[in-house]
Design an enzyme around this catalytic site. Structure first.
Site, PDB file in Angstrom:
ATOM      1  N   LYS A  22     -30.563  11.867  -4.074  1.00 42.26           N
ATOM      2  CA  LYS A  22     -30.673  10.432  -4.383  1.00 42.26           C
ATOM      3  C   LYS A  22     -29.505   9.686  -3.748  1.00 42.26           C
ATOM      4  CE  LYS A  22     -29.094   8.798  -8.443  1.00 42.26           C
ATOM      5  NZ  LYS A  22     -28.121   7.718  -8.317  1.00 42.26           N
ATOM      6  N   ASN A  23     -28.304  10.238  -3.882  1.00 41.21           N
ATOM      7  CA  ASN A  23     -27.091   9.524  -3.447  1.00 41.21           C
ATOM      8  C   ASN A  23     -26.851   9.594  -1.948  1.00 41.21           C
ATOM      9  OD1 ASN A  23     -26.851   8.750  -6.044  1.00 41.21           O
ATOM     10  ND2 ASN A  23     -25.080  10.041  -6.517  1.00 41.21           N
ATOM     11  N   CYS A 126     -21.922  -1.154 -16.064  1.00 42.24           N
ATOM     12  CA  CYS A 126     -23.067  -0.352 -16.512  1.00 42.24           C
ATOM     13  C   CYS A 126     -22.556   0.526 -17.657  1.00 42.24           C
ATOM     14  CB  CYS A 126     -23.625   0.491 -15.374  1.00 42.24           C
ATOM     15  SG  CYS A 126     -22.574   1.854 -14.969  1.00 42.24           S
ATOM     16  N   ARG A 131     -17.207  -0.700 -13.266  1.00 40.03           N
ATOM     17  CA  ARG A 131     -17.707  -0.554 -11.892  1.00 40.03           C
ATOM     18  C   ARG A 131     -17.340  -1.749 -10.990  1.00 40.03           C
ATOM     19  NH1 ARG A 131     -21.903   3.250 -12.344  1.00 40.03           N
ATOM     20  NH2 ARG A 131     -21.640   3.678 -10.127  1.00 40.03           N
ATOM     21  N   ASP A 316     -20.587  13.536 -11.652  1.00 39.39           N
ATOM     22  CA  ASP A 316     -22.035  13.494 -11.927  1.00 39.39           C
ATOM     23  C   ASP A 316     -22.562  14.786 -12.526  1.00 39.39           C
ATOM     24  OD1 ASP A 316     -22.934  11.422  -9.065  1.00 39.39           O
ATOM     25  OD2 ASP A 316     -21.960  10.991 -10.966  1.00 39.39           O
ATOM     26  N   ARG A 408     -34.797   7.977 -12.939  1.00 37.57           N
ATOM     27  CA  ARG A 408     -34.017   7.350 -11.869  1.00 37.57           C
ATOM     28  C   ARG A 408     -33.450   8.394 -10.918  1.00 37.57           C
ATOM     29  NH1 ARG A 408     -29.489   3.382 -13.492  1.00 37.57           N
ATOM     30  NH2 ARG A 408     -29.490   3.378 -11.242  1.00 37.57           N
TER      31      ARG A 408
HETATM   32  C1  EPZ Z   1     -21.148   6.758  -6.441  1.00 41.75           C
HETATM   33  O1  EPZ Z   1     -20.958   5.597  -7.221  1.00 41.75           O
HETATM   34  C2  EPZ Z   1     -22.378   7.449  -7.000  1.00 41.75           C
HETATM   35  N1  EPZ Z   1     -23.549   6.595  -6.845  1.00 41.75           N
HETATM   36  C3  EPZ Z   1     -22.149   7.783  -8.478  1.00 41.75           C
HETATM   37  O2  EPZ Z   1     -23.298   8.484  -8.946  1.00 41.75           O
HETATM   38  C4  EPZ Z   1     -20.942   8.709  -8.587  1.00 41.75           C
HETATM   39  O3  EPZ Z   1     -20.686   8.983  -9.939  1.00 41.75           O
HETATM   40  C5  EPZ Z   1     -19.721   8.013  -7.949  1.00 41.75           C
HETATM   41  O4  EPZ Z   1     -20.024   7.653  -6.577  1.00 41.75           O
HETATM   42  C6  EPZ Z   1     -18.500   8.926  -7.946  1.00 41.75           C
HETATM   43  O5  EPZ Z   1     -18.785  10.098  -7.244  1.00 41.75           O
HETATM   44  C7  EPZ Z   1     -24.251   6.652  -5.680  1.00 41.75           C
HETATM   45  O6  EPZ Z   1     -23.898   7.371  -4.757  1.00 41.75           O
HETATM   46  C8  EPZ Z   1     -25.470   5.788  -5.588  1.00 41.75           C
HETATM   47  P1  EPZ Z   1     -17.081   5.021  -6.666  1.00 41.75           P
HETATM   48  P2  EPZ Z   1     -19.864   4.477  -6.755  1.00 41.75           P
HETATM   49  O7  EPZ Z   1     -16.977   3.739  -5.924  1.00 41.75           O
HETATM   50  O8  EPZ Z   1     -19.815   4.406  -5.292  1.00 41.75           O
HETATM   51  C9  EPZ Z   1     -13.690   2.696  -8.972  1.00 41.75           C
HETATM   52  C10 EPZ Z   1     -25.148   8.880 -10.303  1.00 41.75           C
HETATM   53  O9  EPZ Z   1     -25.227   9.316 -11.451  1.00 41.75           O
HETATM   54  N2  EPZ Z   1     -13.952   1.614  -8.005  1.00 41.75           N
HETATM   55  O10 EPZ Z   1     -16.773   6.301  -5.940  1.00 41.75           O
HETATM   56  O11 EPZ Z   1     -20.131   3.243  -7.516  1.00 41.75           O
HETATM   57  C11 EPZ Z   1     -14.864   2.938  -9.908  1.00 41.75           C
HETATM   58  O12 EPZ Z   1     -14.781   2.067 -11.019  1.00 41.75           O
HETATM   59  C12 EPZ Z   1     -24.097   7.847  -9.960  1.00 41.75           C
HETATM   60  O13 EPZ Z   1     -25.875   9.252  -9.343  1.00 41.75           O
HETATM   61  C13 EPZ Z   1     -13.065   0.541  -7.953  1.00 41.75           C
HETATM   62  O14 EPZ Z   1     -12.083   0.480  -8.698  1.00 41.75           O
HETATM   63  O15 EPZ Z   1     -18.533   5.142  -7.313  1.00 41.75           O
HETATM   64  C14 EPZ Z   1     -14.661   4.381 -10.311  1.00 41.75           C
HETATM   65  O16 EPZ Z   1     -13.690   4.451 -11.336  1.00 41.75           O
HETATM   66  C15 EPZ Z   1     -23.295   7.431 -11.182  1.00 41.75           C
HETATM   67  N3  EPZ Z   1     -13.314  -0.460  -7.059  1.00 41.75           N
HETATM   68  C16 EPZ Z   1     -14.069   5.023  -9.050  1.00 41.75           C
HETATM   69  O17 EPZ Z   1     -13.565   3.941  -8.249  1.00 41.75           O
HETATM   70  C17 EPZ Z   1     -14.395  -0.432  -6.201  1.00 41.75           C
HETATM   71  O18 EPZ Z   1     -14.545  -1.376  -5.394  1.00 41.75           O
HETATM   72  C18 EPZ Z   1     -15.089   5.783  -8.210  1.00 41.75           C
HETATM   73  O19 EPZ Z   1     -16.186   4.911  -7.993  1.00 41.75           O
HETATM   74  C19 EPZ Z   1     -15.281   0.670  -6.271  1.00 41.75           C
HETATM   75  C20 EPZ Z   1     -15.043   1.688  -7.176  1.00 41.75           C
END
Ligand code: EPZ
Length: 430
Positions: A22-23, A126, A131, A316, A408
């Site tokens: 998915k990701n 969420c 996020r 995840d 999802r």
């Molecule tokens: C991706 O989300 C995945 N989603 C998530 O999977 C996964 O948990 C996450 O990466 C971490 O591996 C998809 O790939 C569609 P991040 P993403 O930006 O990109 C903070 C699932 O279950 N952050 O790596 O949104 C954030 O709050 C989903 O499939 C900022 O501070 O995650 C978090 O604490 C859930 N500022 C950390 O970084 C930003 O601009 C990592 O988030 C962006 C993120």
């Protein structure tokens, strides 16, 4: 809303075909915005999130066709999508769509790169955390875009196009890395992305972009170097196997006991997870077409794990590992370092009889002899499947509510488990 009933106690035996990730599929679909030619994506998982993203991309003007089932194709293999963004009809991603699936916010980079402007709704928080998207905005500003936030929307402009630059992420972000990488492919000049996320899905997207004519070095490393080109052409790409689905079913087998072949899995994308499973005394065997997981008789040994960006233990799979540890022979410790609120499965696992104490970002799981089936509620995608794992090894029936969370991210979950002997069925919504 549909519910799922699970009768616990059956061991799992047989074969589970692993779907496309998915990701990876979501950012790959978004990459189609970068070219006016057709991007063909094979082995795309049949998921609600993929169907929702199709609608979002069609709103931007992307034509999308899917191949029907072919003779002899087993029901659970992926779909082929053909995406063609000949022109971009609309550079706005509206709140009513983005708020349903936050990955759609990632259209920001490609729209800016292709059209020089984008109006994308802030995704909002969420269940698992606030996020924020500040790192996405940092990346676009470093590439020369001017950004304003108005009435819940990100208004981005780069009328003269994006310009390559050095982007240093203060923390690892999968989504911000995807956005920066995609935008940089069409920027003028060179871009260096430092502290880039290294998840295998980033590498899969980068490899697809190279097939589309992008110039990218350092793929699968924390430093990506992109030399901008004036346009990208079409390509034909197969979505990488889903390592989170693989880890999920591996933990289900470790929980129930049995012997299952995870067909098409990519063990090389799961080293840390497989080490943890081996530490829990599951029998993990890498094969040339996937992964075999066995547990016959041996108990579940407790573990100590903290989630980390790749190649560390993935957040995840945290909820799924916690479910497995509820029946360990001892006390386990899990620390969630990525998201600030990703323990919502704990109170639902407790309804099944689990003994889990929370202290900030740490969970202490004291293994119990027995779990007992009960009605439980899914709260987010990965939490919902952790309840399935626990229910498979509980005594009696469990009914899982709000299964739309499962749909999802898990393609044909009940069928895949039924085919391995699980007593699981979907109850049509009331
Ligand atoms: C991706 O989300 C995945 N989603 C998530 O999977 C996964 O948990 C996450 O990466 C971490 O591996 C998809 O790939 C569609 P991040 P993403 O930006 O990109 C903070 C699932 O279950 N952050 O790596 O949104 C954030 O709050 C989903 O499939 C900022 O501070 O995650 C978090 O604490 C859930 N500022 C950390 O970084 C930003 O601009 C990592 O988030 C962006 C993120």
């Amino acid at each position: 809303m549909d519910r799922i009933r699970i009768g616990g106690g059956n061991k799992l035996h047989g074969t589970i075909p692993i779907s496309g990730a998915k990701n990876a599929a979501l950012p790959l679909m978004i990459a189609s915005l970068l070219s006016e030619d057709t991007l063909t994506l094979r082995n795309t998982p049949r998921l609600a999130d993929v169907r929702l993203l199709q609608r979002i991309l069609q709103n931007h003007g992307v034509d999308i066709s899917t191949d029907g089932k072919r003779p002899g194709q087993i029901g659970q293999c992926g779909e082929t999508l053909r995406l063609t963004a000949r022109t971009i009809a609309d550079t706005t991603a509206p709140y009513e769509l983005v708020s349903k699936m936050r990955a759609s916010f990632w259209v920001l980079g490609p729209l800016l790169a292709r059209c020089g402007e984008a109006k994308v709704s802030l995704p909002g928080g969420c269940a698992i955390g606030t996020r924020p998207v500040d790192l996405h905005i940092l990346a676009m500003e470093r590439l020369g875009a001017s950004i304003a936030i108005e009435a819940g929307y990100v208004l981005a402009k780069a009328p003269k196009g994006l310009v390559g630059n050095r982007i240093v992420f203060p923390k690892v972000s999968v989504g911000a890395t995807h956005a920066a990488l995609m935008a940089a492919t069409l920027a003028k000049g060179d871009t260096i992305i430092e502290n880039a996320a290294q998840e295998p899905e980033i590498g899969d997207v980068a490899e697809c972009l190279v097939k589309m004519g992008a110039k990218i070095e350092g793929i699968h490393s924390p430093t990506l170097k992109i030399t901008g080109v004036t346009s990208l052409h079409g390509a034909d790409h197969t979505v990488i196997a889903d390592r989170i689905e693989t880890g999920t079913y591996a933990m289900a087998v470790a929980m129930t006991g049995g012997d299952v072949m995870l067909q098409g899995a990519r063990p090389d994308t799961l080293d840390t997870v497989l080490d943890v499973l081996a530490d829990s005394e599951a029998d993990v065997r890498r094969t040339n077409d996937g992964l075999r997981i066995l547990r016959n008789g041996a108990g579940i040994a407790p573990i100590r794990v903290e989630t980390q960006p790749y190649p560390g233990f993935p957040t995840d799979l945290q909820a799924q590992l916690m479910a497995l540890m509820t029946k360990a022979k001892g006390t386990s410790l899990i620390r969630e370092t990525i998201f600030e609120n990703r323990f919502m499965h704990v109170q639902e696992l407790a309804r099944l009889g689990a003994d889990i104490q929370l202290q900030g970002d740490r969970a202490e799981i004291r293994g119990v002899e027995k779990l007992t089936g009960a009605p439980v509620m899914a709260t987010d995608l990965r939490a919902s499947v952790s309840l399935v794992i626990a229910a498979l090894a509980a005594e009696g029936d469990t009914t899982l509510h709000r299964v739309y969370h499962l749909d999802r991210g898990f393609d044909s979950l009940e069928k895949k488990l039924q085919n391995c002997g699980a007593d699981i069925e979907r109850l049509a919504g009331q």
